[in-house]
Write a protein that holds these residues in place. Structure first.
Motif, short mmCIF file in Angstrom:
data_model
loop_
_atom_site.label_atom_id
_atom_site.label_comp_id
_atom_site.label_asym_id
_atom_site.label_seq_id
_atom_site.Cartn_x
_atom_site.Cartn_y
_atom_site.Cartn_z
N SER A 19 0.97 -1.39 -0.10
CA SER A 19 0.06 0.11 0.12
C SER A 19 1.03 1.30 -0.04
CB SER A 19 -0.73 0.05 1.28
OG SER A 19 -1.85 -1.02 1.26
N ARG A 20 0.28 2.40 -0.55
CA ARG A 20 1.04 3.55 -0.50
C ARG A 20 -0.07 4.63 -0.06
NH1 ARG A 20 5.38 4.19 -5.20
NH2 ARG A 20 6.81 2.74 -4.25
N PHE A 21 0.50 5.73 0.69
CA PHE A 21 -0.46 6.64 1.20
C PHE A 21 0.31 8.28 0.90
CE2 PHE A 21 -0.37 3.09 3.99
CZ PHE A 21 -1.68 2.71 4.38
N VAL A 22 -0.65 8.81 0.34
CA VAL A 22 -0.53 10.36 0.20
C VAL A 22 -0.95 10.95 1.16
CG1 VAL A 22 -0.83 12.44 -1.60
CG2 VAL A 22 -0.63 9.76 -2.37
N VAL A 23 -0.43 11.56 2.12
CA VAL A 23 -0.55 12.27 3.03
C VAL A 23 -0.71 13.80 2.90
CG1 VAL A 23 -0.20 12.84 5.74
CG2 VAL A 23 0.44 10.35 4.50
N ASN A 24 -1.69 14.29 2.96
CA ASN A 24 -1.99 15.80 2.50
C ASN A 24 -2.38 16.54 3.81
OD1 ASN A 24 -2.72 18.28 0.82
ND2 ASN A 24 -4.65 17.61 1.29
N TYR A 25 -1.66 17.69 3.95
CA TYR A 25 -1.96 18.62 4.97
C TYR A 25 -1.79 20.00 4.44
CZ TYR A 25 3.03 20.09 5.74
OH TYR A 25 4.12 20.27 5.54
N ARG A 26 -2.15 21.19 5.34
CA ARG A 26 -2.18 22.39 5.00
C ARG A 26 -1.26 23.11 6.22
NH1 ARG A 26 -6.98 26.84 3.74
NH2 ARG A 26 -5.87 28.50 3.38
N SER A 27 -0.22 23.54 5.53
CA SER A 27 0.99 24.22 6.72
C SER A 27 0.45 25.59 7.24
CB SER A 27 2.24 24.22 5.82
OG SER A 27 2.10 25.06 4.83
N ASP A 28 -0.44 26.35 6.46
CA ASP A 28 -1.30 27.76 6.88
C ASP A 28 -2.40 27.08 7.82
OD1 ASP A 28 -2.12 30.18 7.20
OD2 ASP A 28 -2.57 30.40 5.23
N GLU A 29 -2.04 26.97 8.95
CA GLU A 29 -3.36 26.51 10.02
C GLU A 29 -4.06 27.78 10.16
OE1 GLU A 29 0.15 26.07 11.04
OE2 GLU A 29 0.30 23.61 11.47
N ASP A 30 -3.52 29.03 10.23
CA ASP A 30 -4.10 30.16 10.35
C ASP A 30 -5.10 30.40 9.31
OD1 ASP A 30 -3.03 30.95 12.93
OD2 ASP A 30 -1.38 31.74 12.08
N GLY A 31 -4.84 30.25 8.13
CA GLY A 31 -5.58 30.20 6.88
C GLY A 31 -6.74 29.26 6.79
N GLN A 32 -6.42 27.99 7.47
CA GLN A 32 -7.24 27.21 7.21
C GLN A 32 -8.47 27.37 8.32
OE1 GLN A 32 -5.76 22.99 7.61
NE2 GLN A 32 -7.74 22.26 7.78
N ALA A 33 -8.11 27.83 9.70
CA ALA A 33 -8.89 28.25 10.58
C ALA A 33 -9.78 29.46 10.00
CB ALA A 33 -8.22 28.63 11.78
N LYS A 34 -9.13 30.41 9.22
CA LYS A 34 -10.04 31.46 8.97
C LYS A 34 -11.02 31.08 7.88
CE LYS A 34 -6.95 35.31 9.97
NZ LYS A 34 -5.57 35.39 9.81
N SER A 35 -10.75 30.18 7.12
CA SER A 35 -11.70 29.68 6.22
C SER A 35 -12.65 28.76 6.86
CB SER A 35 -11.02 28.60 5.31
OG SER A 35 -11.78 27.98 4.32
N ALA A 36 -12.43 28.17 7.86
CA ALA A 36 -13.47 27.21 8.46
C ALA A 36 -14.29 28.28 9.12
CB ALA A 36 -12.87 26.50 9.50
N LEU A 37 -13.87 29.13 10.00
CA LEU A 37 -14.66 30.17 10.57
C LEU A 37 -15.65 30.90 9.66
CD1 LEU A 37 -15.18 31.69 13.21
CD2 LEU A 37 -13.15 33.27 12.59
N LYS A 38 -15.18 31.37 8.63
CA LYS A 38 -16.09 32.06 7.38
C LYS A 38 -17.11 31.03 7.07
CE LYS A 38 -15.52 33.33 2.57
NZ LYS A 38 -14.56 33.32 1.48
N LEU A 39 -17.04 29.90 7.00
CA LEU A 39 -17.99 28.83 6.63
C LEU A 39 -18.73 28.57 7.73
CD1 LEU A 39 -16.17 26.72 3.99
CD2 LEU A 39 -17.79 28.55 3.50
N THR A 97 6.59 4.37 1.30
CA THR A 97 5.23 3.71 1.64
C THR A 97 4.18 5.20 1.63
OG1 THR A 97 5.90 2.21 2.84
CG2 THR A 97 3.75 3.04 3.28
N ALA A 98 4.87 6.41 1.86
CA ALA A 98 4.02 7.61 2.12
C ALA A 98 4.80 8.77 1.35
CB ALA A 98 3.82 7.95 3.64
N GLN A 99 4.07 9.56 0.72
CA GLN A 99 4.48 10.88 0.32
C GLN A 99 3.77 12.09 0.86
OE1 GLN A 99 6.86 11.96 -2.52
NE2 GLN A 99 7.46 9.59 -1.74
N LEU A 100 4.39 12.82 1.62
CA LEU A 100 3.47 14.15 2.40
C LEU A 100 3.52 15.35 1.37
CD1 LEU A 100 3.14 14.97 5.33
CD2 LEU A 100 5.23 16.08 5.46
N ILE A 101 2.42 15.72 1.30
CA ILE A 101 2.34 16.99 0.47
C ILE A 101 1.64 18.09 1.08
CG2 ILE A 101 2.28 15.61 -1.75
CD1 ILE A 101 -0.47 15.89 -2.01
N ASP A 102 2.06 19.21 1.12
CA ASP A 102 1.53 20.35 1.62
C ASP A 102 0.62 21.26 0.59
OD1 ASP A 102 1.04 23.09 2.85
OD2 ASP A 102 3.04 23.27 3.54
#
Length: 111
Positions: A1-21, A52-57
């Motif tokens: 198995s292989r895993f693509v691990v996606n995250y968003r390093s801009d936590e503040d931007g993600q929080a603002k987006s979630a707050l807006k919605l 096994t894993a690729q980390l992408i931002d």
């Protein structure tokens, strides 16, 4: 198995987006949770190793389609490439109806 691990390093931007919605009401508490989750995801990918894993931002691959094309190749697909990045959830819930053609010879190469 292989895993693509996606995250968003801009936590503040993600929080603002979630707050807006309307998904959260405590911005700092949400940012702290995102930081913990991102740390877990980075550690998870590191523990699995590059085979096994690729980390992408998301902050990187949304601006550079070559990152996704590298992942597609790493997953074992041949002759496949993204020409552009689709933007789902544009302005909240908008849909990107752009055509996406991965190539006429796009295939998965069995080992």
């Amino acid at each position: 198995s292989r895993f693509v691990v996606n995250y968003r390093s801009d936590e503040d931007g993600q929080a603002k987006s979630a707050l807006k919605l309307g998904w959260n009401s405590d911005d700092q508490k949400y940012v702290d949770a995102l930081k913990r989750e991102n740390k877990f995801l980075r550690n998870f990918a590191e523990a699995l190793g590059n085979e096994t894993a690729q980390l992408i931002d998301m902050e990187d691959w949304t601006k550079d389609v070559s990152i996704l094309n590298s992942v597609v190749s790493w997953l074992g697909f041949r002759g496949c490439r993204f020409k552009s990045i689709l933007h789902e959830h544009h302005d909240g819930y908008g849909r990107d109806d752009s055509d996406q053609d991965f190539g006429a010879r796009c295939r998965y190469a069995h080992k």
